[in-house]
Motif scaffolding. Structure first.
Motif, PDB file in Angstrom:
ATOM      1  N   PHE A   1      -7.962  13.645  -8.144  1.00 41.98           N
ATOM      2  CA  PHE A   1      -6.660  12.845  -8.242  1.00 41.98           C
ATOM      3  C   PHE A   1      -6.894  11.333  -7.710  1.00 41.98           C
ATOM      4  O   PHE A   1      -7.667  10.942  -7.250  1.00 41.98           O
ATOM      5  N   ILE A   2      -5.791  10.501  -8.226  1.00 45.40           N
ATOM      6  CA  ILE A   2      -5.905   9.127  -8.038  1.00 45.40           C
ATOM      7  C   ILE A   2      -5.424   8.843  -6.534  1.00 45.40           C
ATOM      8  O   ILE A   2      -4.241   9.565  -6.219  1.00 45.40           O
ATOM      9  N   SER A   3      -5.996   8.143  -5.601  1.00 47.35           N
ATOM     10  CA  SER A   3      -5.563   7.767  -4.520  1.00 47.35           C
ATOM     11  C   SER A   3      -5.840   6.278  -4.134  1.00 47.35           C
ATOM     12  O   SER A   3      -6.049   5.451  -4.985  1.00 47.35           O
ATOM     13  N   ASP A   4      -5.279   5.856  -3.061  1.00 45.15           N
ATOM     14  CA  ASP A   4      -5.293   4.341  -2.522  1.00 45.15           C
ATOM     15  C   ASP A   4      -4.460   3.575  -3.519  1.00 45.15           C
ATOM     16  O   ASP A   4      -4.885   2.509  -4.024  1.00 45.15           O
ATOM     17  N   TYR A   5      -3.158   4.279  -3.828  1.00 44.26           N
ATOM     18  CA  TYR A   5      -2.186   3.667  -4.718  1.00 44.26           C
ATOM     19  C   TYR A   5      -1.827   2.357  -4.096  1.00 44.26           C
ATOM     20  O   TYR A   5      -1.343   2.461  -2.736  1.00 44.26           O
ATOM     21  N   GLN A   6      -2.057   1.095  -4.727  1.00 47.46           N
ATOM     22  CA  GLN A   6      -1.502   0.050  -3.989  1.00 47.46           C
ATOM     23  C   GLN A   6      -1.031  -1.048  -5.153  1.00 47.46           C
ATOM     24  O   GLN A   6      -1.395  -0.946  -6.215  1.00 47.46           O
ATOM     25  N   GLY A   7      -0.243  -1.953  -4.821  1.00 47.91           N
ATOM     26  CA  GLY A   7       0.186  -3.037  -5.695  1.00 47.91           C
ATOM     27  C   GLY A   7       1.760  -3.306  -5.671  1.00 47.91           C
ATOM     28  O   GLY A   7       2.277  -3.535  -4.428  1.00 47.91           O
ATOM     29  N   SER A   8       2.332  -3.400  -6.896  1.00 50.14           N
ATOM     30  CA  SER A   8       3.829  -3.759  -6.660  1.00 50.14           C
ATOM     31  C   SER A   8       4.209  -2.512  -7.333  1.00 50.14           C
ATOM     32  O   SER A   8       3.753  -1.476  -7.769  1.00 50.14           O
ATOM     33  N   THR A   9       5.897  -2.650  -7.275  1.00 51.01           N
ATOM     34  CA  THR A   9       6.439  -1.406  -8.112  1.00 51.01           C
ATOM     35  C   THR A   9       6.455  -1.503  -9.699  1.00 51.01           C
ATOM     36  O   THR A   9       7.046  -0.435 -10.038  1.00 51.01           O
ATOM     37  N   GLU A  10       5.671  -2.224 -10.085  1.00 49.18           N
ATOM     38  CA  GLU A  10       5.180  -2.351 -11.597  1.00 49.18           C
ATOM     39  C   GLU A  10       3.912  -2.313 -11.754  1.00 49.18           C
ATOM     40  O   GLU A  10       3.365  -1.649 -12.891  1.00 49.18           O
ATOM     41  N   LEU A  11       3.171  -3.048 -11.126  1.00 51.29           N
ATOM     42  CA  LEU A  11       1.580  -3.043 -11.410  1.00 51.29           C
ATOM     43  C   LEU A  11       1.067  -2.569 -10.254  1.00 51.29           C
ATOM     44  O   LEU A  11       1.169  -2.717  -9.175  1.00 51.29           O
ATOM     45  N   LEU A  12      -0.359  -1.929 -10.441  1.00 51.90           N
ATOM     46  CA  LEU A  12      -0.941  -1.339  -9.534  1.00 51.90           C
ATOM     47  C   LEU A  12      -2.455  -1.730  -9.846  1.00 51.90           C
ATOM     48  O   LEU A  12      -2.994  -1.993 -10.794  1.00 51.90           O
ATOM     49  N   THR A  13      -3.255  -1.822  -8.572  1.00 49.64           N
ATOM     50  CA  THR A  13      -4.700  -2.218  -8.547  1.00 49.64           C
ATOM     51  C   THR A  13      -5.567  -1.702  -7.583  1.00 49.64           C
ATOM     52  O   THR A  13      -5.146  -0.997  -6.746  1.00 49.64           O
ATOM     53  N   ASP A  14      -6.479  -1.637  -7.755  1.00 45.81           N
ATOM     54  CA  ASP A  14      -7.881  -1.165  -6.705  1.00 45.81           C
ATOM     55  C   ASP A  14      -7.440   0.055  -6.364  1.00 45.81           C
ATOM     56  O   ASP A  14      -7.438   0.664  -5.177  1.00 45.81           O
ATOM     57  N   PRO A  15      -7.455   1.181  -7.187  1.00 46.59           N
ATOM     58  CA  PRO A  15      -7.400   2.460  -7.010  1.00 46.59           C
ATOM     59  C   PRO A  15      -8.632   3.357  -6.522  1.00 46.59           C
ATOM     60  O   PRO A  15      -9.724   2.588  -6.731  1.00 46.59           O
ATOM     61  N   GLN A  16      -8.627   4.539  -6.291  1.00 44.10           N
ATOM     62  CA  GLN A  16      -9.728   5.346  -5.860  1.00 44.10           C
ATOM     63  C   GLN A  16      -9.378   6.626  -6.388  1.00 44.10           C
ATOM     64  O   GLN A  16      -8.288   7.181  -6.490  1.00 44.10           O
ATOM     65  N   ILE A  17     -10.440   7.232  -7.223  1.00 42.16           N
ATOM     66  CA  ILE A  17     -10.408   8.650  -7.796  1.00 42.16           C
ATOM     67  C   ILE A  17     -11.050   9.464  -6.685  1.00 42.16           C
ATOM     68  O   ILE A  17     -12.321   9.629  -6.723  1.00 42.16           O
ATOM     69  N   LEU A  18     -10.338  10.519  -6.300  1.00 42.90           N
ATOM     70  CA  LEU A  18     -11.071  11.295  -5.185  1.00 42.90           C
ATOM     71  C   LEU A  18     -11.320  12.501  -5.929  1.00 42.90           C
ATOM     72  O   LEU A  18     -10.528  13.119  -6.832  1.00 42.90           O
TER      73      LEU A  18
ATOM     74  N   LYS B   1       0.977  -1.351  -0.069  1.00 44.56           N
ATOM     75  CA  LYS B   1      -0.162  -0.266   0.156  1.00 44.56           C
ATOM     76  C   LYS B   1       1.059   1.230  -0.064  1.00 44.56           C
ATOM     77  O   LYS B   1       1.546   1.551   1.111  1.00 44.56           O
ATOM     78  N   PHE B   2       0.796   1.950  -0.999  1.00 45.22           N
ATOM     79  CA  PHE B   2       1.769   3.115  -1.227  1.00 45.22           C
ATOM     80  C   PHE B   2       1.387   4.285  -0.665  1.00 45.22           C
ATOM     81  O   PHE B   2       1.815   5.139   0.258  1.00 45.22           O
ATOM     82  N   ILE B   3       0.080   4.562  -0.811  1.00 52.64           N
ATOM     83  CA  ILE B   3      -0.707   5.993  -0.332  1.00 52.64           C
ATOM     84  C   ILE B   3      -1.953   5.469   0.026  1.00 52.64           C
ATOM     85  O   ILE B   3      -2.952   5.029  -0.742  1.00 52.64           O
ATOM     86  N   HIS B   4      -2.389   5.658   1.307  1.00 55.92           N
ATOM     87  CA  HIS B   4      -3.928   5.160   1.863  1.00 55.92           C
ATOM     88  C   HIS B   4      -4.638   6.459   1.242  1.00 55.92           C
ATOM     89  O   HIS B   4      -4.462   7.475   1.035  1.00 55.92           O
ATOM     90  N   ASN B   5      -6.093   5.936   1.170  1.00 60.90           N
ATOM     91  CA  ASN B   5      -7.198   6.780   0.700  1.00 60.90           C
ATOM     92  C   ASN B   5      -7.382   8.054   1.543  1.00 60.90           C
ATOM     93  O   ASN B   5      -7.672   9.248   0.985  1.00 60.90           O
ATOM     94  N   LYS B   6      -6.955   8.035   2.580  1.00 60.15           N
ATOM     95  CA  LYS B   6      -7.309   9.049   3.511  1.00 60.15           C
ATOM     96  C   LYS B   6      -5.956   9.980   3.913  1.00 60.15           C
ATOM     97  O   LYS B   6      -6.015  10.875   4.505  1.00 60.15           O
ATOM     98  N   ASP B   7      -4.759   9.748   3.204  1.00 63.77           N
ATOM     99  CA  ASP B   7      -3.471  10.160   3.657  1.00 63.77           C
ATOM    100  C   ASP B   7      -2.940  10.981   2.333  1.00 63.77           C
ATOM    101  O   ASP B   7      -3.471  11.027   1.346  1.00 63.77           O
ATOM    102  N   TYR B   8      -2.297  11.967   2.852  1.00 60.85           N
ATOM    103  CA  TYR B   8      -1.505  13.044   1.894  1.00 60.85           C
ATOM    104  C   TYR B   8      -0.016  12.688   1.715  1.00 60.85           C
ATOM    105  O   TYR B   8       0.442  13.194   0.616  1.00 60.85           O
ATOM    106  N   ARG B   9       0.276  11.640   2.370  1.00 56.02           N
ATOM    107  CA  ARG B   9       1.807  11.404   2.264  1.00 56.02           C
ATOM    108  C   ARG B   9       1.985   9.881   2.127  1.00 56.02           C
ATOM    109  O   ARG B   9       1.177   8.945   2.324  1.00 56.02           O
TER     110      ARG B   9
END
Length: 251
Positions: free
Chosen positions: A189-206, A149-157
């Motif tokens: 903007f896109i949030s809830d960035y998660q996955g691997s360092t190559e592929l991402l999945t399950d985003p959210q657009i805030l 999980k690179f960036i949580h949905n509620k986080d800015y960092r």
């Protein structure tokens, strides 16, 4: 089962299309995929029970939710593609190249699969189940164990510390949020960035509360207050501060 999240379960599967797709999902026979289904949690029957049970939605509701998931993924891919186009344009236009490399990530290919009845004449042609199929996220690490999980949905960092695997990608993704926020004039903007360092999945657009008259375009995960406070709470990093990108540096 591969895992269970807040809203969906993930299961291993494989996909063979006939004919095979020229690229993306279904490009080869028996392609490994992740099969996802949404769920909800019914209220516990016993007060204080620690057992968390899940229930499936009625088929029409499940179908609608998975179509919304695919729509969200489609627009997240488009927004990330736009971000890379902006980055590449800025680098090509400057006489002095940046001292850093640009990580290259993308969202998984995905699609909806419908299961139809073949055995009952009365139900022939009716679909009996619906699934979301996605490329399987692999990390490139030994045994592909690192799902991050690179960036949580509620986080800015970024959600990672400097010494953790994927931190460099996390700060880059934080920078992509800065571009998206600025170039949409503070609308999305896109949030809830998660996955691997190559592929991402399950985003959210805030999205800002003014978008679509306050009615969420991209499912139930929108948090308008995060968009409202982005400029004040986002922590600019070396990507944001590079002059060639022409971004306002937030305090």
């Amino acid at each position: 089962m591969i895992g269970i999240g807040a809203f969906k379960t993930a299961h291993p599967g494989w996909l063979t299309l006939s004919p095979l797709s020229s690229s993306g999902l279904g490009w080869r026979a028996q392609q490994d995929v992740v099969v996802k289904r949404p769920f909800h949690r019914p209220p516990p029957h016993t007060t204080g029970s620690s057992v968390l049970k899940i229930s499936r939605y009625a088929l029409p509701d499940e179908h609608e939710k998975l179509l919304n998931e695919c729509n969200l993924l489609y627009w997240a891919k488009s927004l990330l593609d736009f971000t890379y186009e902006y980055i590449d344009h800025c680098i090509d236009a400057t006489p002095t190249l940046p001292s850093f490399l640009i990580p290259r990530v993308r969202f998984v290919e995905a699609g909806i699969a419908l299961a139809f009845s073949r055995h009952s004449l009365s139900n022939a042609g009716m679909f009996l189940a619906v699934y979301l199929l996605e490329e399987r996220v692999t990390s490139g690490t030994p045994n592909d164990q690192t799902f991050t999980k690179f960036i949580h949905n509620k986080d800015y960092r970024p959600s990672l510390d400097e010494d953790e695997y994927g931190y460099d990608v996390a700060i880059f993704l934080s920078f992509t949020q800065h571009i998206q926020y600025e170039k949409t004039e503070g609308l999305a903007f896109i949030s809830d960035y998660q996955g691997s360092t190559e592929l991402l999945t399950d985003p959210q657009i805030l999205t800002h509360r003014s978008v679509n008259e306050g009615i969420d375009l991209f499912g139930d995960g929108n948090i308008a207050s995060v968009v409202d406070n982005f400029k004040a709470r986002h922590l600019c990093n070396h990507y944001c501060k590079w002059p060639g990108f022409g971004l306002e540096v937030y305090a």
